[in-house]
Write a protein that holds these residues in place. Sequence first.
Motif, PDB file in Angstrom:
ATOM      1  N   THR A  59      -4.860   0.306  -2.364  1.00  0.00           N
ATOM      2  CA  THR A  59      -5.001   1.717  -2.007  1.00  0.00           C
ATOM      3  C   THR A  59      -5.163   1.876  -0.502  1.00  0.00           C
ATOM      4  O   THR A  59      -6.032   1.257   0.117  1.00  0.00           O
ATOM      5  CB  THR A  59      -6.225   2.329  -2.700  1.00  0.00           C
ATOM      6  OG1 THR A  59      -6.073   2.180  -4.112  1.00  0.00           O
ATOM      7  CG2 THR A  59      -6.376   3.795  -2.354  1.00  0.00           C
ATOM      8  N   GLY A  60      -4.331   2.721   0.086  1.00  0.00           N
ATOM      9  CA  GLY A  60      -4.429   3.038   1.513  1.00  0.00           C
ATOM     10  C   GLY A  60      -3.981   4.456   1.744  1.00  0.00           C
ATOM     11  O   GLY A  60      -3.066   4.950   1.073  1.00  0.00           O
ATOM     12  N   SER A 119       0.861  -1.185   0.000  1.00  0.00           N
ATOM     13  CA  SER A 119       0.000   0.000   0.000  1.00  0.00           C
ATOM     14  C   SER A 119       0.894   1.230   0.000  1.00  0.00           C
ATOM     15  O   SER A 119       1.690   1.417   0.920  1.00  0.00           O
ATOM     16  CB  SER A 119      -0.902  -0.001   1.238  1.00  0.00           C
ATOM     17  OG  SER A 119      -1.783   1.094   1.219  1.00  0.00           O
TER      18      SER A 119
END
Length: 580
Positions: A376-377, A290
């Motif tokens: 996605t983070g 991420s």
Amino acid sequence: MKNNFLLTFTFLISSFSLFAQTYITNVTVVDVEKQKLVSNQTIEITNNLISNIRKSNKIKLPKNATIIDGTGKYIAPGLVDAHIHFFQNGGLYTRPDAIDLRKYVSYTEEIALAKSDMENKLKRYLKNGITTLIDVGATYNFLEQRNTFTDKDFAPEIFITGPLLTTYESEVYKNLKHDEPFTLTESIEDGINGVKDQLKYKPDFIKIWYIAGRDGLSIEESARKNLPIVKAVIDEAHKNDLKVAVHATQEITAKLAVENGADFLVHSVKDKILSKDFIQLLKKNKTILSPTLQVSGGYGKTFGQRLQFSNDELLTADPYQLGSLLDLKHLSDTLLVNNYKTRLNKPNRIANLKKADSICSVNLKTLSDAGVLIATGTDAGNIGTLHVSSYIKELELMQKSGMSNWQILEASTINGAKIFDKENEFGSVTIGKKANLILLNKNPIKDIKNLTDIHTVINKGVVFNPNDLLKDTPRDLAQRQLNAYNLRNIEAFLEPYADDVEVYTFPNTLNYKGKENMRKRYAKMFENVTNLHCELTERIVKGNVVIDKEVVQFNDITKEAIAIYRIENNKIKKVYFVRE
């Protein structure tokens, strides 16, 4: 055996169709796995599962069904934020180890707010299409609080770990008992016990904070010194069928973590361009990464007082946490504030941040193109990286790195599910998967920002109008316009006001009427006033009336002011200024 399973599943789906509750008709499916748009489909939802997907002219709608017309719209999987922290609120006072402002807001108050505000955070996430959250560093109290929301329709699905296992811990976090977000592990035994202590709280995974260099050694020496503890933690977690996430921002710490079994790297490597050998190691081990591209900049821009927010961020963020980021303009400890501002605005500091951002961006593009799984983070909760509103900014930075919109959507949906091997349960619009979906008014492949234009959210099979999930209060509207005022953002400032707003000098002298007249006056002020800031010193809310006592800076003038806002139909309809 496989054929028996398929027959059983087909029978169940056929049975479900007799009791289908919701149909989304004539919609375009955003297929994140095959990376294509499939038009003119009807989605059937039974209980909390997608029970059928067929061409719209091939499916018969029961008379008693709930029907949503998806004509001209796009149905996509609910989004996943693979890196958040519930114990952090995203505002100025949430990390006393980064800037110690406990004399203004005690850390006890900040912790209490994080716990009491969890429901609002969850509703805010769901309102914006995020149906799955991964908290990669929490506390025992949040592990227990997670259970409160498991069966709540308005709550995204939560995957959560306990305190971060680390060889370094700041003094401000010690001795907080169940509110302590770190477990200090100074030996192999500490590491093993740190995992065992979490097991009774049923964490979804274990997190290691692999911090190198704090012990006075070089980064590599420190990383290798602490590697036996890291390996012991990973081995103990795996022994208990728990995956391990690792914070590692240098290539050496990331490499050592992956070589020793890390499943999930929760940040980009930012000290160097990644070697081909390391990229191949990530692919071989199927390690997910991420990137969290914005979090470092959030700190720098906040402390350097260089913050800027888009209209969308000002609308979707918690307005009070966003507003707190601007408090550095008026805090009384000017020596502390000015030291931070000077240090963070030094040319070499800004250049170093830009260099690290550039390395992260290049590495992300390389990893994505190489087929490494990206999730996605945001790292939401850190100072300047606000819950929910930071999500679209993260997507835009991923796009800036060179990822395509399809790659970004894949990272934001199905790849998040893959972190816990849940890709057969959610993450795509597929028969048999959970009905965690977002119905969009516009095509997200054409423009990634179209993910913010949400018509309907479906969570656990339950249909929500986003605007019903978390309604603005009069207090919220007053705070939003104050934030935009301090940021000189005219569009965001005007947004909470009614088109026919009336502005008075108290008690009843009408100064002007209409949003366009307000635009002319405030746009000119935002453009021309050199020193503009409003500090809120007291707020009283009574029904639909908000009374703000303020200290206003205007060029070289500072004066006290009182503003009274009257809200009608969820907009500020009348404003009264009390003059001296």
